[in-house]
Design a protein around this motif. Structure first.
Motif, PDB file in Angstrom:
ATOM      1  N   MET A   1       0.763  -1.343   0.132  1.00 24.80           N
ATOM      2  CA  MET A   1       0.101   0.200  -0.247  1.00 24.80           C
ATOM      3  C   MET A   1       0.974   1.028  -0.190  1.00 24.80           C
ATOM      4  O   MET A   1       0.301   2.383   0.232  1.00 24.80           O
ATOM      5  N   GLY A 192      -5.853  17.414   9.382  1.00 19.95           N
ATOM      6  CA  GLY A 192      -5.262  16.150   9.720  1.00 19.95           C
ATOM      7  C   GLY A 192      -4.991  16.061  11.145  1.00 19.95           C
ATOM      8  O   GLY A 192      -4.155  15.081  11.567  1.00 19.95           O
ATOM      9  N   TYR A 197     -10.362  15.645  13.240  1.00 16.71           N
ATOM     10  CA  TYR A 197     -11.106  14.101  13.308  1.00 16.71           C
ATOM     11  C   TYR A 197     -12.151  14.388  14.381  1.00 16.71           C
ATOM     12  O   TYR A 197     -13.062  13.752  14.097  1.00 16.71           O
ATOM     13  N   GLN A 200     -14.946  16.406  13.118  1.00 19.88           N
ATOM     14  CA  GLN A 200     -15.689  15.615  11.994  1.00 19.88           C
ATOM     15  C   GLN A 200     -16.701  14.603  12.593  1.00 19.88           C
ATOM     16  O   GLN A 200     -17.775  14.360  12.404  1.00 19.88           O
ATOM     17  N   ALA A 201     -16.118  13.746  13.691  1.00 22.56           N
ATOM     18  CA  ALA A 201     -16.939  12.805  14.152  1.00 22.56           C
ATOM     19  C   ALA A 201     -18.158  13.507  15.095  1.00 22.56           C
ATOM     20  O   ALA A 201     -19.280  12.915  14.748  1.00 22.56           O
ATOM     21  N   ARG A 203     -19.749  16.142  14.034  1.00 19.12           N
ATOM     22  CA  ARG A 203     -20.671  16.689  13.023  1.00 19.12           C
ATOM     23  C   ARG A 203     -21.375  15.510  12.626  1.00 19.12           C
ATOM     24  O   ARG A 203     -22.619  15.432  12.376  1.00 19.12           O
ATOM     25  N   GLU A 204     -20.770  14.329  12.477  1.00 18.85           N
ATOM     26  CA  GLU A 204     -21.414  13.074  11.667  1.00 18.85           C
ATOM     27  C   GLU A 204     -22.451  12.414  12.778  1.00 18.85           C
ATOM     28  O   GLU A 204     -23.482  11.777  12.495  1.00 18.85           O
ATOM     29  N   ASP A 205     -22.008  12.359  14.213  1.00 18.81           N
ATOM     30  CA  ASP A 205     -22.926  11.752  15.098  1.00 18.81           C
ATOM     31  C   ASP A 205     -22.198  11.925  16.666  1.00 18.81           C
ATOM     32  O   ASP A 205     -21.461  11.445  16.980  1.00 18.81           O
ATOM     33  N   ASP A 338     -23.168  19.417  -1.124  1.00 16.59           N
ATOM     34  CA  ASP A 338     -21.734  19.507  -0.684  1.00 16.59           C
ATOM     35  C   ASP A 338     -20.758  20.642  -1.179  1.00 16.59           C
ATOM     36  O   ASP A 338     -19.953  20.729  -0.805  1.00 16.59           O
ATOM     37  N   ARG A 349     -14.514  10.469  -5.418  1.00 20.13           N
ATOM     38  CA  ARG A 349     -14.450   9.329  -4.551  1.00 20.13           C
ATOM     39  C   ARG A 349     -15.184   8.196  -5.002  1.00 20.13           C
ATOM     40  O   ARG A 349     -14.753   7.165  -4.830  1.00 20.13           O
ATOM     41  N   SER A 353     -13.853   4.285  -5.573  1.00 17.55           N
ATOM     42  CA  SER A 353     -14.603   3.319  -4.996  1.00 17.55           C
ATOM     43  C   SER A 353     -14.749   2.330  -5.979  1.00 17.55           C
ATOM     44  O   SER A 353     -14.717   0.941  -5.697  1.00 17.55           O
ATOM     45  N   ALA A 356     -11.890   0.840  -7.299  1.00 11.90           N
ATOM     46  CA  ALA A 356     -11.395  -0.088  -6.369  1.00 11.90           C
ATOM     47  C   ALA A 356     -12.234  -1.529  -6.093  1.00 11.90           C
ATOM     48  O   ALA A 356     -11.660  -2.731  -5.969  1.00 11.90           O
ATOM     49  N   ALA A 357     -13.285  -1.488  -6.326  1.00 10.43           N
ATOM     50  CA  ALA A 357     -14.281  -2.606  -6.203  1.00 10.43           C
ATOM     51  C   ALA A 357     -14.326  -3.255  -7.325  1.00 10.43           C
ATOM     52  O   ALA A 357     -14.113  -4.639  -7.191  1.00 10.43           O
TER      53      ALA A 357
END
Ligand SMILES: Nc1ncnc2c1ncn2[C@@H]1O[C@H](COP(=O)(O)OP(=O)(O)O)[C@@H](O)[C@H]1O
Ligand SMILES: [Mg+2]
Lengths: 362, 244
Positions: A1, A192, A197, A200-201, A203-205, A338, A349, A353, A356-357
């Motif tokens: 990676m 970063g 972090y 943002q957490a 914000r999300e929940d 957004d 993105r 994705s 990647a899939a």
């Protein structure tokens, strides 16, 4: 990676482009002398600073403050009042101004961050209105609705050499550019960092964030204090640049709304969203002010200049900023929730994705 | 080796009222380190409410909770998490617009201020739940089975001593459930203590060292798995529900 050499080269691309853009902006005043162009650039930088500052708590943290005019006004009023009535040079006046904004943010945050969703938004508006009313009514200090006309800024002298006497727009251009660059860099760091972090957490929940060990009010407060710091800095620059402040132009609701729009239209929770939003909004408000839009409608034959509508637009469209901003926000939220940059990021993105899939299936 | 080890968790007469409804009433039991305790009971028995009380999400109306000998009453969920107890959510709560990896990074950050270190921890935990290949996907786009696994990876990243798992097999197909059962047994081998709410009786019988049965907010029975399922009162309570 591990990233391949190509992808590492690609990762350097934004840095190279960013540095190139800043260098280009730094030498621009050597080639562009038009005060009008410089004026637009100063307004653009100010909008970038405010948009980036709001983005920290609003975009990353999801705490939609519609009261940032409070911090903008604190910055502007503190510096201007200290300069005009006490003769304190603005570079000293900045210290109490920024400190006051940060302290007020800590107090406001401790109270309002207990509220969630629309209640928080309403509380933030109410707080800013309190500050506007204070500016309006505390006449000995603020001169009330008449506002304060600055009689001049003392020349900046460092080590016996005069750096500038603030008689042209150029020093403001550079101050705006420098602070805009700083806010972008702060946002890159923030994104970063643990702080970023955690916001943002949140914000999300909020409940999930809390259960994972995040003290909600503490982290929201830290982000708001940083946000208030830069918003007040922008307010101080604005006051010095325009040379006049009153409650409406320094603490009015329009300012709060405009700050939110800058971030939303460009794309909340992205580093460059507010830069894109600032460019779009400054251009739009300029187009409205100079009636470019009306001329376009008439020029394209959509509207007859002699008709009642043509006349109505010519008379009113230039004052309809807020209306048009409102329409813009509605359109953005409906079709690009957004923002411009966020929309592009999502597309990329999705494509990644999917790639990647497909790779995973092969 | 001489003294009896102190229980890691002591729940003493905990009650929780919502208005007139007793969602938990006078519930007491203890957990020893390293054990898996199965918490079962019909829907609405008060299992999730008990998790909420234990982790500081709600203050219990009455009673007290001791974790590693420390009284938790009045603590907030973040403080409880820092002490080493963390829960998953029955209704999963992914941080939808963050990547799978970043969801787990958020969990890991409770033990470190360094984001690179947290990313290391997060990658390890994604491996543990076999989701390393999904690291860069948005959490909001995952199917339910993977959302449940993400919940587990995220709480593991907080380096807990006691894990509370709320129906992590709910809505999963048999193969996915089997993965989760293996995961829970692996976690146990690493010495972590777990309290597991689960509806699937076969699964709960397999993994639990002890079972506590709740019914209408009250503790109906407690004991070894075999003891509990042969308890007539438990059988009656479960007959109320069509089948479990
Ligand atoms: N926040 C709440 N407010 C009011 N009633 C609640 C609340 N949370 C749970 N309850 C009630 O408490 C009872 C127990 O619910 P819950 O703990 O979710 O049960 P279980 O997880 O065992 O299915 C139910 O009757 C539920 O409706
Ligand atoms: Mg439940």
């Amino acid at each position: 990676m591990r990233p391949s050499p190509q992808s590492r080269g690609l990762a350097l691309l934004p840095v190279v482009l960013g540095v190139a853009a800043v260098v280009a902006l730094a030498i621009l005043p050597k080639y562009v002398e038009s005060p009008y162009a410089l004026q637009l650039m100063v307004l653009f930088f100010l909008a970038v600073i405010q948009g980036e500052a709001w983005n920290l708590i609003g975009g990353y943290g999801g705490q939609y403050s519609v009261g940032h005019a409070a911090y903008f006004g604190i910055g502007a009023y503190t510096v201007i009042v200290l300069l005009q009535s006490k003769g304190l040079a603005p570079w000293w006046g900045l210290f109490p101004a920024l400190l006051l904004a940060v302290v007020v943010a800590a107090i406001v945050g401790s109270i309002t961050f207990r509220l969630r969703g629309p209640y928080f938004v309403l509380a933030s508006i109410a707080v800013a209105e309190i500050f506007r009313l204070a500016a309006l009514n505390w006449k000995q200090l603020t001169n009330g609705a008449e506002g304060i006309l600055l009689s001049g800024i003392p020349p900046l002298v460092i080590g016996g050499a005069q750096i500038t006497d603030f008689s042209s727009k150029v020093p403001f251009y550079y101050m705006g550019l420098a602070l805009a660059v700083v806010t972008v860099l702060v946002t890159i760091w923030f994104q970063g960092s643990k702080l970023g972090y955690y916001l943002q957490a949140i914000r999300e929940d909020q409940d999930a964030a809390n259960s994972l060990g995040i003290p909600l009010t503490f982290y929201k407060n830290v982000a708001l204090m940083i946000s208030a710091f830069f918003t007040a800095f922008a307010g101080a620059l604005y006051g010095l640049y325009v040379g006049f402040i009153d409650p409406q132009t320094a603490v009015g609701l329009d300012i709060s709304v405009q700050i939110v729009l800058t971030a939303i239209i460009g794309g909340i929770g992205t580093v460059l969203g507010p830069v894109v939003g600032a460019a779009l909004l400054v251009a739009l408000s300029e187009a409205l002010r100079s009636n470019v839009l009306t001329d376009l409608l008439i020029g394209s034959g959509l509207v007859d200049a002699g008709s009642g509508i043509g006349q109505f637009l010519r008379d009113n469209l230039s004052h309809a900023h807020m209306l048009i901003y409102g329409v813009l926000v509605a359109l953005t939220i409906l079709y690009m929730p957004d923002g411009v940059l966020g929309g592009i990021k999502n597309q990329l993105r999705k494509r990644r994705s999917r790639a990647a899939a497909a790779g995973g299936a092969a | 080796m001489s003294a009896v080890p102190e229980p890691i968790l002591e729940i003493k007469s905990v009650s929780k009222f919502f208005g007139g409804l007793a969602a938990n009433s006078d519930v007491s039991f203890t957990m020893d380190e390293g054990m898996i305790l199965g918490l079962i009971g019909p829907n609405g028995a008060g299992k999730t409410t008990l998790f909420n009380c234990i982790t500081g999400y709600y203050p219990p109306t009455k009673g007290e909770i001791l974790f590693k000998g420390q009284r938790l009453n009045g603590m907030t969920p973040d403080q409880v998490c820092k002490l080493g107890m963390v829960r998953t959510w029955q209704k999963v709560r992914p941080l939808a617009k963050l990547s799978v990896l970043d969801n787990v990074v958020v969990g890991a950050l409770v033990r470190t201020g360094s984001v690179p270190e947290a990313r290391e921890i997060a990658r390890e935990q994604l491996h543990v739940v076999k989701m390393a290949h999904k690291a860069d996907f948005l959490a909001g786009g995952l199917p339910i089975g993977e959302r449940k696994k993400l919940e587990v990876a995220r709480v593991l990243a907080t380096k807990p001593d006691l894990l509370l798992l709320d129906e992590v097999m709910g809505g999963l197909n048999p193969a996915e459930s089997e993965d989760i059962i293996q995961l829970i047994l692996d976690i146990k081998k690493r010495g972590l203590t777990q309290m597991v709410i689960e509806h699937d009786m076969k699964a709960i019988m397999r993994i639990s060292d002890r079972i506590v049965v709740l019914n209408s907010g009250e503790k109906l029975a407690e004991g070894a798995p075999q003891e509990v399922v042969s308890n007539p009162e438990v059988v009656t309570a479960y007959l109320g529900e069509a089948h479990v």
